[in-house]
Motif scaffolding. Structure first.
Motif, short mmCIF file in Angstrom:
data_model
loop_
_atom_site.label_atom_id
_atom_site.label_comp_id
_atom_site.label_asym_id
_atom_site.label_seq_id
_atom_site.Cartn_x
_atom_site.Cartn_y
_atom_site.Cartn_z
N ASP A 1 0.81 -1.21 0.00
CA ASP A 1 0.00 0.00 0.00
C ASP A 1 0.86 1.27 0.00
O ASP A 1 2.07 1.22 0.15
N GLU A 2 0.17 2.41 -0.18
CA GLU A 2 0.84 3.72 -0.22
C GLU A 2 1.65 4.00 1.05
O GLU A 2 2.74 4.56 0.98
N ALA A 3 1.12 3.62 2.21
CA ALA A 3 1.81 3.90 3.47
C ALA A 3 3.15 3.18 3.53
O ALA A 3 4.15 3.76 3.96
N PHE A 4 3.19 1.93 3.07
CA PHE A 4 4.46 1.20 3.09
C PHE A 4 5.44 1.83 2.11
O PHE A 4 6.62 2.04 2.44
N ALA A 5 4.98 2.14 0.92
CA ALA A 5 5.85 2.79 -0.08
C ALA A 5 6.43 4.09 0.49
O ALA A 5 7.62 4.37 0.33
N ALA B 1 3.37 4.10 -6.99
CA ALA B 1 3.75 3.86 -8.39
C ALA B 1 5.27 3.83 -8.53
O ALA B 1 5.82 2.94 -9.19
N TRP B 2 5.95 4.80 -7.93
CA TRP B 2 7.42 4.83 -7.99
C TRP B 2 7.98 3.59 -7.32
O TRP B 2 8.89 2.94 -7.85
N TRP B 3 7.44 3.25 -6.15
CA TRP B 3 7.91 2.09 -5.40
C TRP B 3 7.80 0.82 -6.24
O TRP B 3 8.76 0.05 -6.33
N ARG B 4 6.63 0.59 -6.84
CA ARG B 4 6.44 -0.64 -7.62
C ARG B 4 7.42 -0.69 -8.79
O ARG B 4 8.05 -1.72 -9.03
N ASP B 5 7.55 0.40 -9.52
CA ASP B 5 8.45 0.41 -10.67
C ASP B 5 9.89 0.10 -10.25
O ASP B 5 10.54 -0.78 -10.83
N ALA B 6 10.38 0.79 -9.24
CA ALA B 6 11.77 0.60 -8.80
C ALA B 6 11.99 -0.80 -8.23
O ALA B 6 13.01 -1.44 -8.52
N HIS B 7 11.05 -1.30 -7.44
CA HIS B 7 11.24 -2.61 -6.83
C HIS B 7 11.12 -3.74 -7.84
O HIS B 7 11.87 -4.72 -7.76
#
Length: 177
Positions: A120-124, A135-141
């Motif tokens: 979720d957003e909070a974890f990112a 969105a940034w988190w998912r792409d980078a990870h």
């Protein structure tokens, strides 16, 4: 000024130096001496580096030391490949820079297993990277985990289990939460 090693990984990136286990043991002993009631792990803590190449490793440890990064995510298969148990709430680990120097002792405060679509957003945001968006988190990870699974001889799939870990910095005192 020292420069990181130039050996390359399977992804063609420079490799981090090996962690300095003797220096990590000294850091752990300093923590145990200063705060014996908190340093109660039955086993010595694991000694780790964030990321898979010097630039990323140093960026991430920098975010930890400045107080921005208080969460991290790793694939379960990475722990399995290294023969390491999954972290547990209350356990400690030592985070090193790209030269292998121990920089901070972290204590796990929250853990859960999820897939990339369950983050979720909070974890990112708590990971403190990029613009801190999901969105940034998912792409980078996903880019990182594609490299990680390639090194392990497998393929990235969105159903791989991820260890989502929140932590606090407990030592050295000048950067502790």
């Amino acid at each position: 000024m020292e420069t990181p090693p130039t050996d390359t990984s399977a992804a063609g990136l420079a490799a981090n130096a090996p962690v300095d286990r003797a220096a990590a043991a000294e850091l752990w002993e300093a923590y145990r001496t200063a705060l014996p009631a908190r340093a109660t792990d039955a086993e010595p803590p694991s000694v780790e580096q964030f990321g898979d190449h010097p630039d990323l490793t140093d960026e991430l440890i920098g975010l930890v030391l400045e107080g921005t990064k208080r969460a991290t995510a790793s694939l379960v298969v990475e722990f399995e490949a290294e023969g390491q148990p999954l972290p547990r709430v209350g356990s400690h680990w030592i985070a090193c820079d790209s030269f292998g120097r121990p920089r901070a002792i972290l204590r796990s405060t929250e853990l859960r297993i999820a897939t990339v679509d369950q983050v979720d957003e909070a974890f990112a945001y708590d990971e403190g990277e990029g613009d801190r968006s999901l969105a940034w988190w998912r792409d980078a990870h996903i880019r990182y985990w594609r490299r990680a699974t390639q090194r392990l001889g497998s393929d990235w799939t969105p159903d791989l289990e991820i260890v989502l870990e929140r932590f606090t910095v407990v030592w050295p005192a000048e950067v502790a939460d």
